[in-house]
Design an enzyme around this catalytic site. Structure first.
Site, PDB file in Angstrom:
ATOM      1  N   ILE A   1       0.820  -1.224   0.000  1.00  0.00           N
ATOM      2  CA  ILE A   1       0.000   0.000   0.000  1.00  0.00           C
ATOM      3  C   ILE A   1       0.847   1.263   0.000  1.00  0.00           C
ATOM      4  CG2 ILE A   1      -2.155  -0.889   0.963  1.00  0.00           C
ATOM      5  CD1 ILE A   1      -1.205  -0.119   3.724  1.00  0.00           C
ATOM      6  N   GLY A   2       2.140   1.121   0.129  1.00  0.00           N
ATOM      7  CA  GLY A   2       2.992   2.318   0.105  1.00  0.00           C
ATOM      8  C   GLY A   2       4.452   1.961   0.281  1.00  0.00           C
TER       9      GLY A   2
ATOM     10  N   VAL B   1       5.300  -0.702   2.810  1.00  0.00           N
ATOM     11  CA  VAL B   1       4.148  -0.831   3.695  1.00  0.00           C
ATOM     12  C   VAL B   1       3.112  -1.729   3.019  1.00  0.00           C
ATOM     13  CG1 VAL B   1       2.374   0.432   4.994  1.00  0.00           C
ATOM     14  CG2 VAL B   1       4.624   1.454   4.673  1.00  0.00           C
TER      15      VAL B   1
ATOM     16  N   LYS C   1       4.483  -1.981   8.322  1.00  0.00           N
ATOM     17  CA  LYS C   1       5.634  -1.235   7.799  1.00  0.00           C
ATOM     18  C   LYS C   1       6.855  -2.161   7.927  1.00  0.00           C
ATOM     19  CE  LYS C   1       7.899   3.278   8.387  1.00  0.00           C
ATOM     20  NZ  LYS C   1       7.683   4.659   8.771  1.00  0.00           N
TER      21      LYS C   1
ATOM     22  N   ASP D   1       8.782  15.941  10.709  1.00  0.00           N
ATOM     23  CA  ASP D   1       8.652  15.543   9.297  1.00  0.00           C
ATOM     24  C   ASP D   1       7.213  15.699   8.832  1.00  0.00           C
ATOM     25  OD1 ASP D   1       9.500  14.698   6.818  1.00  0.00           O
ATOM     26  OD2 ASP D   1       9.500  12.557   7.318  1.00  0.00           O
TER      27      ASP D   1
ATOM     28  N   SER E   1      11.363   1.852   3.942  1.00  0.00           N
ATOM     29  CA  SER E   1      10.356   0.823   4.218  1.00  0.00           C
ATOM     30  C   SER E   1       9.424   0.539   3.046  1.00  0.00           C
ATOM     31  CB  SER E   1       9.493   1.290   5.395  1.00  0.00           C
ATOM     32  OG  SER E   1       8.774   2.439   5.004  1.00  0.00           O
TER      33      SER E   1
HETATM   34  P1  ATP Z   1       9.632   8.455   4.303  1.00  0.00           P
HETATM   35  O1  ATP Z   1      10.628   8.642   5.412  1.00  0.00           O
HETATM   36  O2  ATP Z   1      10.235   8.341   2.946  1.00  0.00           O
HETATM   37  O3  ATP Z   1       8.516   9.440   4.367  1.00  0.00           O
HETATM   38  P2  ATP Z   1       8.953   5.930   5.598  1.00  0.00           P
HETATM   39  O4  ATP Z   1       9.898   4.859   5.171  1.00  0.00           O
HETATM   40  O5  ATP Z   1       9.159   6.489   6.974  1.00  0.00           O
HETATM   41  O6  ATP Z   1       8.912   7.075   4.528  1.00  0.00           O
HETATM   42  P3  ATP Z   1       6.069   6.014   5.856  1.00  0.00           P
HETATM   43  O7  ATP Z   1       6.018   7.444   5.470  1.00  0.00           O
HETATM   44  O8  ATP Z   1       5.699   5.698   7.264  1.00  0.00           O
HETATM   45  O9  ATP Z   1       7.487   5.364   5.484  1.00  0.00           O
HETATM   46  O10 ATP Z   1       5.122   5.170   4.884  1.00  0.00           O
HETATM   47  C1  ATP Z   1       5.275   5.211   3.484  1.00  0.00           C
HETATM   48  C2  ATP Z   1       3.926   5.277   2.794  1.00  0.00           C
HETATM   49  O11 ATP Z   1       3.155   4.094   3.144  1.00  0.00           O
HETATM   50  C3  ATP Z   1       3.054   6.442   3.254  1.00  0.00           C
HETATM   51  O12 ATP Z   1       3.305   7.619   2.496  1.00  0.00           O
HETATM   52  C4  ATP Z   1       1.649   5.894   3.024  1.00  0.00           C
HETATM   53  O13 ATP Z   1       1.259   6.021   1.660  1.00  0.00           O
HETATM   54  C5  ATP Z   1       1.795   4.404   3.330  1.00  0.00           C
HETATM   55  N1  ATP Z   1       1.444   4.155   4.743  1.00  0.00           N
HETATM   56  C6  ATP Z   1       2.270   4.256   5.796  1.00  0.00           C
HETATM   57  N2  ATP Z   1       1.635   3.983   6.947  1.00  0.00           N
HETATM   58  C7  ATP Z   1       0.363   3.714   6.617  1.00  0.00           C
HETATM   59  C8  ATP Z   1      -0.806   3.374   7.370  1.00  0.00           C
HETATM   60  N3  ATP Z   1      -0.774   3.259   8.683  1.00  0.00           N
HETATM   61  N4  ATP Z   1      -1.967   3.159   6.703  1.00  0.00           N
HETATM   62  C9  ATP Z   1      -2.010   3.275   5.354  1.00  0.00           C
HETATM   63  N5  ATP Z   1      -0.943   3.598   4.566  1.00  0.00           N
HETATM   64  C10 ATP Z   1       0.228   3.818   5.195  1.00  0.00           C
HETATM   65 MG    MG Z   2       6.654   9.181   5.044  1.00  0.00          MG
END
Ligand code: ATP
Ligand code: MG
Length: 434
Positions: free
Chosen positions: A74-75, A82, A97, A190, A80
């Site tokens: 989903i992302g 997700v 995640k 952030d 990471s």
């Molecule tokens: P970055 O540091 O590049 O922003 P990250 O690795 O910390 O990213 P997240 O931002 O937590 O990751 O998650 C990446 C994407 O996954 C989010 O932009 C969102 O689209 C999806 N996502 C994350 N958590 C959720 C959630 N709880 N429910 C639905 N979608 C989610």
């Molecule tokens: Mg993010």
């Protein structure tokens, strides 16, 4: 091997929870062979995780992680991926995640442990919850509350700027989440549209606490540049220490500008030009943006942090006056005797909720011994995971996740009375929230 603390050896069960099914060898399918009692959902699941070939294979190939059945992606983020997943016992949807341990250097590991510890100490209707952490030798899985309505960035890119009322409702919820975080001495660092998610019922959930940090008090200076440059406050571009709360406030100003206009206040082709633009604080608000909203943006996007609006000033601004929450969003002041009385009523509600969840856990097959041995605070325990999922379910049934509404600007004195009463009645909830 996938599984972590749930790690399943193909021949022998290896987690204390699994020992529930040790005696079921050779007995009828869904019965305990010694007592002939039907197996509980938990016993069936733990038995399958130890003995059922299909389940074991799914655990090995990552189609299952602990008690969760994994579905599609989903992302994805910098570190990471997700995925959507379901809790095998409660059937609730969660977001998984997934972090690859091999890709995490020391710095990333430090950020991750901060992300986990910040999320563990936050419980708010507008912040994504952490239910559980599952570890395997190669991966780390954060089991999170699922927000199925997409993110704010995609919404604006696909549908354009938000209507004035949607802006109010969305921004009020972000503000509420950040107020609560700052009260807990946690700075997000952030905030950006990609990290603001929606549930399918329209509630806002602030996500991604990967850059968050805890300060011993809110006037502690910080020195690491974090976040995304278009949302970065001017002080972050100078080689100076900075205070946490004004940096989150600035990012909220950029977010607000983006929501009302569909464009970013600071844009440039190069990082150098963007830096200059932000340091100078040069931006233009389109004239059609409502006056009270313009005043709010101007109060937030002030280059000097000490002149910038504080969260409390934002909460009290004219533009947000018509927003009504189903629960009070302004944290409680010290309690009056009347409030203390009402507080005990709310404490009873919490106790009832806790009782309800313990009952549900027992129905699933968690014994008094499991619950006694687990303080339900350790994120790495599967019992905590089920407990937090069920607790959140119960809170949602009580309406805790309902989004606010915008009422007409003409204030109804009767409603005002009701609002004041509600404010008092839920004070203890706010003590938990604030
Ligand atoms: P970055 O540091 O590049 O922003 P990250 O690795 O910390 O990213 P997240 O931002 O937590 O990751 O998650 C990446 C994407 O996954 C989010 O932009 C969102 O689209 C999806 N996502 C994350 N958590 C959720 C959630 N709880 N429910 C639905 N979608 C989610
Ligand atoms: Mg993010």
């Amino acid at each position: 091997m996938p599984g972590g603390q749930y790690q399943v050896a193909t021949t022998r069960p290896c987690h204390s929870l699994y020992s529930l099914t040790d005696s079921s060898d050779g007995g009828p399918e869904d019965e305990d062979s010694e007592s002939s009692l039907p197996l509980s959902a938990l016993q069936k699941l733990t038995r399958d995780m130890c003995k059922d070939e299909k389940t074991i294979k799914e655990l090995i190939i990552g189609r299952r992680v602990g008690f969760y059945k994994v579905r599609g992606e989903i992302g994805f983020g910098t570190f990471s991926r997700v995925k959507l997943a379901f809790h095998a016992l409660t059937k609730d949807k969660v977001a998984l995640k997934i972090l690859d341990r091999m890709r995490l250097d020391t710095q990333a590991q430090r950020l991750l442990s901060r992300e986990i510890s910040s999320m563990e100490s936050l419980q708010h209707p507008n912040i994504i919850r952490l239910y559980e952490v599952v570890e395997t030798p190669s991966r780390l899985y954060l089991v999170l509350e699922y927000a199925g309505g997409g993110d704010l960035h995609n919404r604006i890119c696909n549908e354009g700027k938000l209507s004035d009322n949607t802006c109010k409702i969305t921004f009020a919820q972000i503000l509420c989440a950040i107020k609560y975080m700052h009260n807990t001495n946690i700075i997000h660092r952030d905030l950006k549209a990609e990290n603001v998610l929606f549930t399918t019922s329209g509630s806002v959930k602030v996500a991604d606490l990967g850059f968050s940090t805890r300060v011993s008090n809110r006037s502690n200076a910080l020195d690491t540049f974090c976040g995304s440059p278009p949302y970065a406050a001017p002080e972050l571009f100078k080689d100076e220490c900075y205070l946490g709360p004004p940096v989150d406030v600035w990012a909220m100003g950029v977010l607000l500008f983006f929501m009302v206009t569909g464009t970013m206040p600071f844009r440039a082709e190069t990082m150098g030009k963007l830096r200059r633009c932000i340091i100078d604080g040069t931006y233009t608000i389109p004239p059609w943006v409502p006056g009270p909203c313009q005043r709010l943006i101007k109060g937030i996007l002030k280059p000097v942090p000490a002149e910038r609006y504080a969260v409390d000033q934002m909460l009290g601004c004219d533009w947000l006056l018509p927003v009504e929450f189903p629960w009070p969003w302004v944290p409680a002041e010290p309690m009056s005797p009347l409030q203390s009385l009402l507080d005990s009523e709310s404490r009873n509600e919490d106790e009832e909720e806790e009782e309800e969840v313990r009952g549900l856990l027992e129905e699933l097959g968690f014994t008094a011994e499991h619950l006694h041995n687990n303080p339900l605070k350790d994120s790495r325990s599967p019992v905590t995971g089920v407990y937090r999922v069920l607790l959140h379910q119960a809170q949602k049934r009580r309406g805790l996740d309902c989004p606010p509404v915008v009422r007409g600007m003409v204030r109804d004195p009767k409603r005002e009375g009701l609002r004041a009463y509600r404010g008092l009645r839920h004070t203890s909830k706010l003590c938990v929230l604030s």
